[in-house]
Design an enzyme around this catalytic site. Structure first.
Site, mmCIF file in Angstrom:
data_model
loop_
_atom_site.group_PDB
_atom_site.id
_atom_site.type_symbol
_atom_site.label_atom_id
_atom_site.label_comp_id
_atom_site.label_asym_id
_atom_site.label_seq_id
_atom_site.Cartn_x
_atom_site.Cartn_y
_atom_site.Cartn_z
ATOM 1 N N ASP A 71 -3.809 7.954 8.086
ATOM 2 C CA ASP A 71 -4.845 7.147 8.728
ATOM 3 C C ASP A 71 -4.305 6.235 9.823
ATOM 4 O O ASP A 71 -4.956 5.271 10.204
ATOM 5 C CB ASP A 71 -5.569 6.308 7.675
ATOM 6 C CG ASP A 71 -4.618 5.392 6.902
ATOM 7 O OD1 ASP A 71 -3.421 5.354 7.251
ATOM 8 O OD2 ASP A 71 -5.067 4.723 5.950
ATOM 9 N N SER A 103 0.802 -1.230 0.000
ATOM 10 C CA SER A 103 0.000 0.000 0.000
ATOM 11 C C SER A 103 0.827 1.268 0.000
ATOM 12 O O SER A 103 0.308 2.342 -0.299
ATOM 13 C CB SER A 103 -0.932 0.019 1.216
ATOM 14 O OG SER A 103 -0.176 0.015 2.415
ATOM 15 N N HIS A 117 -0.721 4.755 6.974
ATOM 16 C CA HIS A 117 -0.105 5.301 5.767
ATOM 17 C C HIS A 117 0.222 6.776 5.964
ATOM 18 O O HIS A 117 -0.469 7.487 6.693
ATOM 19 C CB HIS A 117 -1.051 5.135 4.577
ATOM 20 C CG HIS A 117 -1.581 3.749 4.438
ATOM 21 N ND1 HIS A 117 -2.809 3.363 4.942
ATOM 22 C CD2 HIS A 117 -1.026 2.644 3.891
ATOM 23 C CE1 HIS A 117 -2.994 2.079 4.691
ATOM 24 N NE2 HIS A 117 -1.923 1.620 4.067
#
Length: 410
Positions: A374, A70, A377
Site C-alpha cells: 500500500d 505495523s 507496508h
C-alpha cells in the site's frame, strides 16, 4: 508513524479510522520456484557464513512475544480503532486479518518456521489464544513515548514502553489465572508460567520515530535524536530482561527512503536520489539508526551476560530486493498495489472524498507482482522472500538461524 500525510502533522493520533490520522503504517502467497532460486543465486543477496554453535539441537521455543509497529502488528490497532477492511488480508487469509498487508507478515513466517501458531494480538479479545505467545506490536507506534520532542503526539500512543507495561500485566495476570484454573481446558489458552524464560522475544520497531522526524524537521535534526531513540530502546530491552526475557531476535529498520509513500509525497531533490529512485538522505538516516542500534546491542550483550541477542539486518535484504526487483518477478522497485498517492489520495481499503467524488482505495489484480502492498507496508510476496533470507541466519549477527537463537556461538 508509518503513514503520515503532510496535512496531518498538526493533528493528534486518531486511530486508523480517522480521516486525518497520523499513521497508517510503519509497519506472495505463492512464490514460483524459479524466481526464488534466482533470488538465492543473485549477487544482491549473498549468503553469509553461519557460525558453529556450542549446542547442536534446536531451541524448541514454546512461545513468541513480539513488540513493534505495523511491520508486525497482527491485530492490535484493528481491534482497538476499528477493523481493517478488505482488500487487506485477501491473498492468504481471504478476509481482513488485522494486518496492513494482503497476507502474512514476517512475524507470521517466523511463527511458521518455529512450528508455532500465528500470534494473537494482546488487544484482540475475539478468538485469542495465548498458549504460545502474544503480540504487543501496534501500528503507528514508536520507540519513544508519543509525547517526546520528535513525535509531539502525532503517533499511536501505544509506544514501546506501553507495550512493555501491557506485557508485564499479561505475565502477572495469566500466571494468576493459570494457577486458579480448575482443569486443562481452562489452561489451554494461557501461557505456562515456566515458558516465559524459554520464549523468543522479537522486536521490529523504530521506523515511525524516523518517519515522524522526517515529516516534521530537517534530516540533520532527526539525526541528533537518534541517540535518545536508541537509548530508549535499550532501556526497554533491559526492562524485558528484568521481566524474564532471555532470548531476543531484533530487526533493524528498513530503507525508509524507498517506501513509495515518501517517494511520491516527499520526492527527492536533485542529487538526493539513488539508482532506484529512493530518497538517499532518508536511507542514510535509516543506516545511521541501524549503526547505532547494532552498537547498542553489542553493549547490551556485555551488560546482560545471561541473554542471547541476535541482530537482524533487515535493511540489507529489503534494499537488495528493491534494487533488483524485476529479477525477482516484481513490476519494479517503487510500485505499490493498493490505494493511490499523488494527484489525489485514496487509502487502501478505505473511501476518500476527492473534489466531491467518493473514491475507494482498491487493490491491483496481482499483489504478488509488487514489493509494496500500500505504499508503506510490504506485500506478502516481499515478506516471504525477506523471511526466507533472514531466518537461516544469513543476515544476522551472530550468524545463527532463528531456531538456534538460544545458543551461544563458539
Amino acid at each position: 508513524m508509518d503513514g503520515v500525510r503532510p496535512s496531518s502533522l498538526s493533528t493528534r493520533w486518531r486511530g486508523p479510522c480517522g480521516l486525518k490520522r497520523s499513521a497508517e503504517v510503519v509497519t506472495f502467497g505463492v512464490v514460483i520456484s524459479a524466481a526464488f532460486l534466482i533470488f538465492l543465486s543473485m549477487g544482491g543477496l549473498k549468503s553469509r557464513k553461519r557460525l558453529d554453535l556450542d549446542h547442536s539441537s534446536f531451541c524448541q521455543f514454546p512461545a513468541i512475544y513480539n513488540f513493534g509497529d505495523s511491520n508486525s502488528d497482527t491485530g492490535a490497532v484493528s481491534a482497538t480503532f476499528g477493523r481493517l477492511s478488505l482488500p487487506n488480508g485477501q491473498t492468504f487469509f481471504g478476509k481482513p486479518a488485522g494486518r496492513y498487508c494482503d497476507g502474512r507478515l514476517i512475524i507470521d513466517f517466523v511463527a511458521e518456521k518455529l512450528g508455532l501458531p500465528y500470534l494473537s494480538a494482546y488487544l484482540d479479545s475475539i478468538g485469542a489464544n495465548f498458549r504460545h505467545g502474544a503480540n504487543f506490536a501496534a501500528s503507528g507506534s514508536s520507540i519513544q513515548p508519543a509525547d517526546s520532542a520528535i513525535l509531539k503526539g502525532h503517533v499511536n500512543p501505544l509506544s514501546l514502553n506501553i507495550q512493555l507495561l501491557q506485557f508485564e500485566q499479561f505475565k502477572e495476570r495469566t500466571a494468576e489465572l493459570y494457577t486458579e484454573a480448575k482443569n486443562s481446558y481452562h489452561k489451554s489458552g494461557l501461557p505456562r508460567p515456566e515458558d516465559f524464560s524459554k520464549a523468543l522475544y522479537t522486536m521490529d520497531t523504530g521506523q515511525n520515530d524516523l518517519h515522524a522526524g522526517i515529516t516534521s524537521m530537517r534530516v540533520e535534526e532527526v539525526q541528533k535524536h537518534i541517540p535518545n531513540i536508541i537509548n530508549e530502546f535499550s532501556l526497554n530491552v533491559k526492562n524485558l530482561h528484568q521481566l524474564g526475557a532471555r532470548t531476543f531476535w531484533i530487526h533493524n529498520t528498513g530503507p525508509i527512503g524507498c517506501l513509495p509513500f515518501f517517494v511520491v509525497n516527499y520526492p527527492p531533490k536533485a542529487g538526493n536520489s539513488d539508482q532506484n529512485g529512493c530518497v538517499k538522505s532518508y536511507n542514510d538516516l535509516a543506516q545511521e539508526f541501524n549503526r547505532q542500534l547494532k552498537d547498542k546491542i553489542s553493549q547490551l550483550r556485555t551488560q546482560l551476560s545471561d541473554v542471547f541477542i541476535t541482530y537482524v539486518d533487515i535493511y540489507s535484504v529489503k534494499y537488495a530486493l528493491i534494487s533488483e526487483a524485476k529479477k525477482y518477478g516484481f513490476s519494479g522497485p517503487l510500485g505499490y498495489c493498493c490505494g493511490h498517492y499523488g494527484d489525489y489520495r485514496a487509502r487502501c481499503g478505505r473511501k476518500s472524498l476527492v473534489n466531491g467524488t467518493e473514491l475507494y482505495g482498491t487493490s491491483c489484480e496481482k499483489p504478488a507482482e509488487y514489493l509494496s502492498w500500500d505504499g508503506i507496508h510490504y506485500s506478502e510476496a516481499a515478506n516471504k522472500l525477506v523471511a526466507d533470507q533472514i531466518l537461516d541466519g544469513s543476515f544476522s549477527d551472530p550468524s545463527i538461524a532463528i531456531s538456534e537463537a538460544c545458543h551461544r556461538p563458539l
